[in-house]
Design an enzyme around this catalytic site. Structure first.
Site, PDB file in Angstrom:
ATOM      1  N   MET A  30       0.844  -1.196   0.000  1.00 24.08           N
ATOM      2  CA  MET A  30       0.000   0.000   0.000  1.00 24.08           C
ATOM      3  C   MET A  30       0.884   1.253   0.000  1.00 24.08           C
ATOM      4  O   MET A  30       0.441   2.343   0.347  1.00 24.08           O
ATOM      5  CB  MET A  30      -0.948  -0.003   1.201  1.00 24.08           C
ATOM      6  CG  MET A  30      -1.907  -1.203   1.160  1.00 24.08           C
ATOM      7  SD  MET A  30      -3.461  -0.929   2.012  1.00 24.08           S
ATOM      8  CE  MET A  30      -2.915  -0.603   3.657  1.00 24.08           C
ATOM      9  N   LEU A  33       6.777   3.061   1.363  1.00 21.30           N
ATOM     10  CA  LEU A  33       7.654   1.887   1.475  1.00 21.30           C
ATOM     11  C   LEU A  33       8.758   2.083   2.510  1.00 21.30           C
ATOM     12  O   LEU A  33       9.293   3.175   2.662  1.00 21.30           O
ATOM     13  CB  LEU A  33       8.275   1.588   0.104  1.00 21.30           C
ATOM     14  CG  LEU A  33       7.269   1.346  -1.024  1.00 21.30           C
ATOM     15  CD1 LEU A  33       8.005   1.081  -2.339  1.00 21.30           C
ATOM     16  CD2 LEU A  33       6.330   0.195  -0.707  1.00 21.30           C
ATOM     17  N   HIS A  37       9.316  -3.640   3.227  1.00 19.62           N
ATOM     18  CA  HIS A  37       8.911  -3.876   1.834  1.00 19.62           C
ATOM     19  C   HIS A  37      10.138  -4.192   0.967  1.00 19.62           C
ATOM     20  O   HIS A  37      10.111  -5.088   0.122  1.00 19.62           O
ATOM     21  CB  HIS A  37       8.233  -2.638   1.246  1.00 19.62           C
ATOM     22  CG  HIS A  37       6.980  -2.213   1.959  1.00 19.62           C
ATOM     23  ND1 HIS A  37       6.890  -1.047   2.690  1.00 19.62           N
ATOM     24  CD2 HIS A  37       5.764  -2.799   2.045  1.00 19.62           C
ATOM     25  CE1 HIS A  37       5.674  -0.930   3.185  1.00 19.62           C
ATOM     26  NE2 HIS A  37       4.965  -1.977   2.820  1.00 19.62           N
ATOM     27  N   LYS A 149       5.302  -9.773   9.582  1.00 23.37           N
ATOM     28  CA  LYS A 149       4.732  -8.749  10.468  1.00 23.37           C
ATOM     29  C   LYS A 149       3.194  -8.829  10.472  1.00 23.37           C
ATOM     30  O   LYS A 149       2.560  -8.715  11.504  1.00 23.37           O
ATOM     31  CB  LYS A 149       5.235  -7.384   9.994  1.00 23.37           C
ATOM     32  CG  LYS A 149       4.351  -6.195  10.208  1.00 23.37           C
ATOM     33  CD  LYS A 149       4.470  -5.621  11.573  1.00 23.37           C
ATOM     34  CE  LYS A 149       3.614  -4.400  11.800  1.00 23.37           C
ATOM     35  NZ  LYS A 149       2.622  -4.081  10.806  1.00 23.37           N
ATOM     36  N   ASP A 150       2.597  -9.030   9.277  1.00 23.03           N
ATOM     37  CA  ASP A 150       1.136  -9.170   9.182  1.00 23.03           C
ATOM     38  C   ASP A 150       0.803 -10.661   9.192  1.00 23.03           C
ATOM     39  O   ASP A 150       0.355 -11.222   8.178  1.00 23.03           O
ATOM     40  CB  ASP A 150       0.629  -8.491   7.900  1.00 23.03           C
ATOM     41  CG  ASP A 150       0.899  -7.003   7.921  1.00 23.03           C
ATOM     42  OD1 ASP A 150       0.463  -6.322   8.858  1.00 23.03           O
ATOM     43  OD2 ASP A 150       1.592  -6.518   7.013  1.00 23.03           O
ATOM     44  N   GLN A 153      -2.612 -12.008   8.142  1.00 17.18           N
ATOM     45  CA  GLN A 153      -2.775 -11.792   6.693  1.00 17.18           C
ATOM     46  C   GLN A 153      -2.067 -12.898   5.902  1.00 17.18           C
ATOM     47  O   GLN A 153      -2.602 -13.396   4.907  1.00 17.18           O
ATOM     48  CB  GLN A 153      -2.210 -10.419   6.323  1.00 17.18           C
ATOM     49  CG  GLN A 153      -2.120 -10.157   4.833  1.00 17.18           C
ATOM     50  CD  GLN A 153      -1.775  -8.722   4.517  1.00 17.18           C
ATOM     51  OE1 GLN A 153      -2.639  -7.858   4.582  1.00 17.18           O
ATOM     52  NE2 GLN A 153      -0.535  -8.443   4.162  1.00 17.18           N
ATOM     53  N   SER A 185       6.626  -0.436  10.068  1.00 19.54           N
ATOM     54  CA  SER A 185       5.253  -0.331   9.587  1.00 19.54           C
ATOM     55  C   SER A 185       5.058   1.077   9.059  1.00 19.54           C
ATOM     56  O   SER A 185       5.592   2.044   9.629  1.00 19.54           O
ATOM     57  CB  SER A 185       4.280  -0.576  10.754  1.00 19.54           C
ATOM     58  OG  SER A 185       2.997  -0.074  10.421  1.00 19.54           O
ATOM     59  N   SER A 186       4.282   1.198   7.981  1.00 14.21           N
ATOM     60  CA  SER A 186       4.002   2.536   7.448  1.00 14.21           C
ATOM     61  C   SER A 186       3.296   3.375   8.501  1.00 14.21           C
ATOM     62  O   SER A 186       3.417   4.598   8.517  1.00 14.21           O
ATOM     63  CB  SER A 186       3.137   2.426   6.193  1.00 14.21           C
ATOM     64  OG  SER A 186       3.757   1.559   5.271  1.00 14.21           O
ATOM     65  N   ARG A 187       2.540   2.739   9.390  1.00 11.87           N
ATOM     66  CA  ARG A 187       1.764   3.486  10.390  1.00 11.87           C
ATOM     67  C   ARG A 187       2.634   4.041  11.520  1.00 11.87           C
ATOM     68  O   ARG A 187       2.147   4.855  12.308  1.00 11.87           O
ATOM     69  CB  ARG A 187       0.645   2.608  10.968  1.00 11.87           C
ATOM     70  CG  ARG A 187      -0.478   2.348   9.974  1.00 11.87           C
ATOM     71  CD  ARG A 187      -1.690   1.688  10.627  1.00 11.87           C
ATOM     72  NE  ARG A 187      -2.852   1.704   9.755  1.00 11.87           N
ATOM     73  CZ  ARG A 187      -3.244   0.681   8.980  1.00 11.87           C
ATOM     74  NH1 ARG A 187      -2.558  -0.455   8.970  1.00 11.87           N
ATOM     75  NH2 ARG A 187      -4.327   0.794   8.218  1.00 11.87           N
TER      76      ARG A 187
HETATM   77  O1  PAF Z   1      -0.042  -5.705   3.611  1.00 16.45           O
HETATM   78  C1  PAF Z   1      -0.489  -4.797   2.864  1.00 16.45           C
HETATM   79  O2  PAF Z   1       0.177  -3.774   2.615  1.00 16.45           O
HETATM   80  C2  PAF Z   1      -1.874  -4.953   2.266  1.00 16.45           C
HETATM   81  O3  PAF Z   1      -2.748  -5.568   3.148  1.00 16.45           O
HETATM   82  C3  PAF Z   1      -1.868  -5.660   0.902  1.00 16.45           C
HETATM   83  C4  PAF Z   1      -1.394  -7.102   1.025  1.00 16.45           C
HETATM   84  C5  PAF Z   1      -0.964  -4.917  -0.066  1.00 16.45           C
HETATM   85  C6  PAF Z   1      -3.285  -5.676   0.330  1.00 16.45           C
HETATM   86  O4  PAF Z   1      -3.779  -4.393   0.154  1.00 16.45           O
END
Ligand code: PAF
Length: 281
Positions: A30, A33, A37, A149-150, A153, A185-187
């Site tokens: 998203m 970066l 990433h 990290k996720d 997901q 994390s971007s956040r």
């Molecule tokens: O992990 C992320 O940045 C997002 O959830 C992803 C996998 C790009 C889907 O939008």
């Protein structure tokens, strides 16, 4: 480096690459970066002929009161980082291209999406699975790279790929951390200085549980309690969940080599997540 905005163009470029015998490595993001990433880009470059990075802040994975509107963006910086890291193609679609008028098809992954972040962010994993399925269809990767990290997901995506017989290999890269342990994390950009300092407690708490596991503790309840204790020492942190699960998102009563301790917490108003596998984390 090719920058592609149109879905049809991206699909055509991928078709041609695959037709020419090239393997495609794919890093969906998203944007905004960071080294996490870029470490996935490094893995992709080592394991595929061509690396595609997508940058798309996916609206369907944000709840109505979440941070879609203020999610950090830096298109120019992202493109420079991609170029400097040797990315071959950046796919940069807009929301109208990904979700045209009348769009109404979604991917719902069952049980593994329901607990932890799925419980606190209803609809989040439906949005993630949907956009990742669409991106896989457009980019047609041989391998796709996601960060540990996720953690939930990664479980949801692996399950979707398996259940829907998608012809892509999912590769998980390790969590990248700042020198003081905070997961990248971007956040993290949302954190005020005092919150940024407090946020290091997340990794400290997970590490304390891992230390306890290493010294022989196997009761998952006691490991989770250790995490809560360390978090409770920091008033700026409000834990949302602390869980011990396996790689299939089943709750662990007794911790073992496949147990992952996962945490979500508000640090000030920012929601952060982190996790640590008890072995090889
Ligand atoms: O992990 C992320 O940045 C997002 O959830 C992803 C996998 C790009 C889907 O939008």
């Amino acid at each position: 480096m090719l920058v592609i905005e149109k879905v049809e163009k991206m699909a055509a470029v991928s078709r041609k690459l695959r037709g020419g015998g090239k393997t495609i490595g794919f890093v969906p993001t998203m944007g905004y970066l960071h080294e996490g990433h870029l470490s996935l880009v490094g893995l992709s470059k080592a394991q595929a002929d061509v690396t595609v990075v997508s940058i798309f802040v996916n609206p369907t994975q944000f709840g109505p009161n979440e941070d879609l509107g203020r999610y950090p963006r830096d298109a120019e910086g992202d493109l420079k980082k991609c170029k400097d890291s040797g990315v071959d193609v950046v796919f940069f679609p807009d929301a109208a291209g990904m979700y045209p008028e009348g769009y109404c098809t979604y991917v719902d992954v069952g049980r593994v999406s329901e607990g932890l972040c799925g419980a606190s962010r209803p609809g989040h994993f439906r949005g993630v699975a949907t956009v990742v399925a669409k991106l896989f269809n457009i980019v047609k990767p041989d391998r796709a790279f996601f960060g540990q990290k996720d953690f939930q997901q990664t479980v949801v995506i692996r399950r979707m790929v398996r259940d829907l017989n998608m012809d892509v290999e999912v590769v998980i890269g390790p969590t990248m951390r700042e020198p003081d342990g905070l997961a990248m994390s971007s956040r993290n950009v949302y954190l005020a200085p005092a919150e940024r300092a407090a946020a290091t407690r997340l990794y400290a708490a997970l590490s304390a549980a891992k230390g306890l596991y290493s010294s022989g503790e196997r009761d998952a309840g006691r490991l989770k309690a250790r995490v809560q204790e360390v978090l409770a020492e920091e008033p700026l942190i409000r834990p949302e969940y602390v869980e011990a699960v396996d790689n299939d998102m089943r709750t662990a009563e007794t911790a073992g080599g496949d147990t992952v301790i996962a945490v979500a917490a508000r640090v000030g108003s920012t929601r952060l997540i982190d996790n640590l596998p008890l072995l090889n984390g």
